[in-house]
Design a protein around this motif. Structure first.
Motif, PDB file in Angstrom:
ATOM      1  N   GLU A 152      -7.921   3.048  -7.632  1.00 25.06           N
ATOM      2  CA  GLU A 152      -7.664   4.246  -6.840  1.00 25.06           C
ATOM      3  C   GLU A 152      -8.372   5.457  -7.435  1.00 25.06           C
ATOM      4  O   GLU A 152      -8.963   6.266  -6.724  1.00 25.06           O
ATOM      5  CB  GLU A 152      -6.158   4.496  -6.755  1.00 25.06           C
ATOM      6  N   VAL A 153      -8.317   5.600  -8.758  1.00 22.69           N
ATOM      7  CA  VAL A 153      -8.940   6.749  -9.405  1.00 22.69           C
ATOM      8  C   VAL A 153     -10.451   6.728  -9.201  1.00 22.69           C
ATOM      9  O   VAL A 153     -11.068   7.745  -8.853  1.00 22.69           O
ATOM     10  CB  VAL A 153      -8.596   6.770 -10.906  1.00 22.69           C
ATOM     11  N   GLN A 154     -11.068   5.563  -9.392  1.00 23.69           N
ATOM     12  CA  GLN A 154     -12.520   5.486  -9.266  1.00 23.69           C
ATOM     13  C   GLN A 154     -12.973   5.707  -7.826  1.00 23.69           C
ATOM     14  O   GLN A 154     -13.995   6.361  -7.589  1.00 23.69           O
ATOM     15  CB  GLN A 154     -13.010   4.124  -9.775  1.00 23.69           C
ATOM     16  N   HIS A 155     -12.234   5.176  -6.861  1.00 19.89           N
ATOM     17  CA  HIS A 155     -12.592   5.408  -5.458  1.00 19.89           C
ATOM     18  C   HIS A 155     -12.448   6.893  -5.108  1.00 19.89           C
ATOM     19  O   HIS A 155     -13.255   7.437  -4.344  1.00 19.89           O
ATOM     20  CB  HIS A 155     -11.722   4.561  -4.537  1.00 19.89           C
ATOM     21  N   GLU A 156     -11.417   7.530  -5.648  1.00 21.50           N
ATOM     22  CA  GLU A 156     -11.225   8.958  -5.375  1.00 21.50           C
ATOM     23  C   GLU A 156     -12.359   9.782  -5.964  1.00 21.50           C
ATOM     24  O   GLU A 156     -12.866  10.715  -5.330  1.00 21.50           O
ATOM     25  CB  GLU A 156      -9.873   9.405  -5.943  1.00 21.50           C
TER      26      GLU A 156
END
Length: 640
Positions: free
Chosen positions: A272-276
């Motif tokens: 989730e963090v990397q996609h954000e």
């Protein structure tokens, strides 16, 4: 009467083996020790090593020295112990040790006198090596052969290697050596050349997830598939690290290990963090990038690890973009590949390469700095705003911006060949640089309407067709500022019945913002596929939410998707219906196309030309002169 004198209370106390059994039951054993492989068939993911060793045992061609190389937690020491069982089992030498004889049991418990494990990190001196060399020729005491397992062998000193060289070159009969190392490049070639080398591989995420699920089932714990994949992803191919994380998660989650337990153990899911972060880079949203970094710092995350994970994520995006369909090149779960494919459509290969180079520079800088946060934030700022990048890639991005401000097609102005190949004049020479045969005509940018771009511009800014009553409220107040507005804009203050929200479910609109829309965009894509809106689904896979103020939703398309805004405009009713079904909002849809940043591939926000940013004729001519390194032609025709 029974030939035994009993003492008061003796029958109530466990004695001997019973006392030891009770003590063992009370002492907790870590899961990674309890599920350590004990036979060749239990070694996970190292089939090439197992086949070679078992084949050598069956044919009687087992070497005297082995070098086991590979990352931590991949089974090097466990395989060395299994090799010791193969040569010392009472049924052997055998490729399938029984595991129940006295030899196998003592080796498993670490009490066998002829199986010696040495930690080179603490016993790597020359005196230790000399002691080993002196004891090696002695006959075995308990088993058939003596096996020396030297862990972290690269930590042995050079003198210790020299002391062992002779015994490796001419080994005594009945002695085997196993060197385990995570850094084989630090081993002396003289030692490596006398060993059979086996390279242990990292375990794939699917292998680890399946192994963790099997262990959890045997422990009576329910491990959800998503939690298993999260643990496997965090372990980075190490079975020992994965099982240790499972042990910790079982304490937090109890009988059921779900995503909440993993979030409590590891923080926010890395995916989730990397996609954000990638979505923020795609639309030049620097504020969101800062917010993500701040949240990670508040959660106590190591930003060095975050940078390494960001590098891995953008590498995956680059592989998906440049090698489509090659899922085997990326170590991700099968259900995560589609999300990577959708996000990769928002970038060009040049953009991804530039972001990776910036993150690599930040990772290198983190080795020496005491402020890794600044290094990461600086890399993200340069990724989202190329004008802050002093590298040649950032320079190319700024030149393209000047071309657009001068209403010149990108790449259309090229210096003449004579100017390119001619040597630069010295300052003492009063020689003018050759100029093109025809003067360069620079159109008056002020004479044109800034909000209506010409047909040959690289930047395409398209608004979905809407009735005049549904026009954007900002149009009456003046032109928009240049660049994207990071994050959601504040909703306008209600001033009467005419300003009421024109969308259904207006009460739910306050819960929808840019971050939520970006995170839920794959759900919208899936919904369109379920609704058989396949064309709209394919178009929106490359779109990114750039702004949302409660009434207007702005979508950004990559430079190579200039037809996207037109297709969305044709199907805006279907898109608004899908947004209403999922999020309870039906906003006005506007679309923009981001600037191309080739060949360097810098990522930047969309530049919307404002009146204040449009240069006058003299300024535009000066900028073009700087770009070309030339002087304008004399209108009278005198070029002297």
């Amino acid at each position: 009467m029974h030939g035994h004198t009993s003492f008061p209370g003796e029958g109530e106390r466990p004695r001997g083996a019973e006392r030891q059994r009770v003590a063992d039951e009370k002492q907790h054993q870590a899961l990674y020790r309890r599920y350590r492989p004990q036979t060749p068939t239990e070694v996970l993911g190292q089939d090439h090593v197992v086949r070679a060793l078992t084949g050598a045992i069956r044919e009687g061609r087992l070497h005297h020295a082995f070098l086991f190389c590979g990352p931590r937690g991949t089974g090097k020491t466990s395989t060395a112990r299994i090799l010791a069982k193969m040569v010392n089992c009472e049924q052997g030498p055998t490729a399938e040790p029984c595991g129940v004889c006295s030899q196998c049991v003592t080796i498993r418990e670490g009490t066998h006198l002829d199986v010696v494990e040495i930690d080179a990190a603490s016993h790597g001196g020359v005196e230790d090596a000399r002691e080993l060399r002196e004891k090696a020729p002695t006959a075995p005491v308990q088993g058939r052969e003596k096996v020396y397992i030297i862990d972290e062998a690269q930590r042995l000193s050079r003198e210790a290697f020299d002391a062992l060289l002779k015994v490796f070159e001419e080994p005594p009969a009945g002695v085997r050596f196993v060197l385990a190392t995570t850094e084989p490049h630090k081993m002396p070639p003289t030692i490596v050349g006398r060993c059979q080398r086996f390279d242990f591989r990292r375990l794939s995420m699917e292998q680890l997830a399946e192994h963790l699920t099997d262990i959890a089932t045997r422990e009576g714990v329910i491990l959800e598939p998503s939690a298993a994949h999260a643990i496997a992803r965090q372990a980075e191919g190490s079975a020992r690290d994965a099982i240790s994380l499972l042990d910790q998660a079982s304490v937090l989650g109890g009988a059921t290990i779900d995503d909440d337990a993993i979030r409590a153990l590891l923080g926010a899911p890395r995916g989730e963090v990397q996609h954000e972060l990638a979505d923020a880079v795609a639309v030049g949203d620097a504020r969101t990038a800062f917010e993500v970094v701040d949240r990670l710092v508040q959660d106590g995350q190591d930003l060095r690890n975050v940078t390494a994970e960001s590098l891995g994520h953008f590498r995956n995006l680059l592989l998906v973009k440049t090698a489509p369909g090659q899922q085997d090149l990326i170590d991700v779960a099968a259900d995560a590949y589609d999300a990577l494919r959708i996000q990769a459509e928002k970038f060009t290969p040049g953009e991804l390469a530039r972001v990776i180079s910036l993150l690599l520079a930040a990772q290198q800088d983190m080795r020496w700095t005491t402020s890794p946060r600044i290094s990461l934030e600086l890399a993200l700022v340069r990724a989202t705003i190329p004008d802050t990048d002093p590298s040649p890639a950032g320079l190319v991005a700024r030149l393209e911006r000047l071309e657009r401000l001068a209403n010149l097609e990108a790449g259309s102005v090229v210096p003449p060949a004579s100017a390119v190949h001619a040597a630069p004049p010295s300052p003492a020479d009063d020689v003018e640089v050759p100029v093109p045969a025809e003067p360069i005509e620079v159109p008056d940018p002020v004479a044109e309407t800034p909000d209506v771009p010409s047909a040959d511009e690289d930047v395409v800014i398209v608004e979905a067709a809407e009735p005049e009553s549904a026009a954007r409220p900002e149009a009456a107040d003046g032109p928009e500022p240049a660049g994207f507005t990071p994050g959601p804009e504040p909703a306008p203050e209600p001033s009467g019945p005419a300003t009421q929200m024109p969308v259904p479910h207006a009460a739910d609109a306050g819960n929808v913002d840019v971050t939520m829309l970006r995170r839920s965009w794959p759900a919208l894509i899936d919904h369109l596929g379920t609704s058989r809106q396949m064309i709209l689904k394919a178009i929106l896979e490359s779109a990114t939410v750039s702004a949302y103020d409660g009434e207007t939703l702005e979508l950004a398309f990559p430079p190579d998707r200039k037809v996207g805004p037109q297709k969305v405009a044709e199907r805006q009713d279907d898109l608004r219906a899908a947004l209403n079904d999922l999020f309870g909002v039906s906003p006005t849809i506007t679309c923009v196309v981001r600037e191309a940043r080739e060949p360097a591939g810098g990522v930047a926000a969309v530049e919307v030309v404002d009146e204040e940013d449009v240069p006058d004729e003299a300024e535009a001519l000066r900028r073009v002169q700087e770009m070309l390194g030339a002087t304008p032609a004399d209108p009278s025709g005198d070029t002297g």
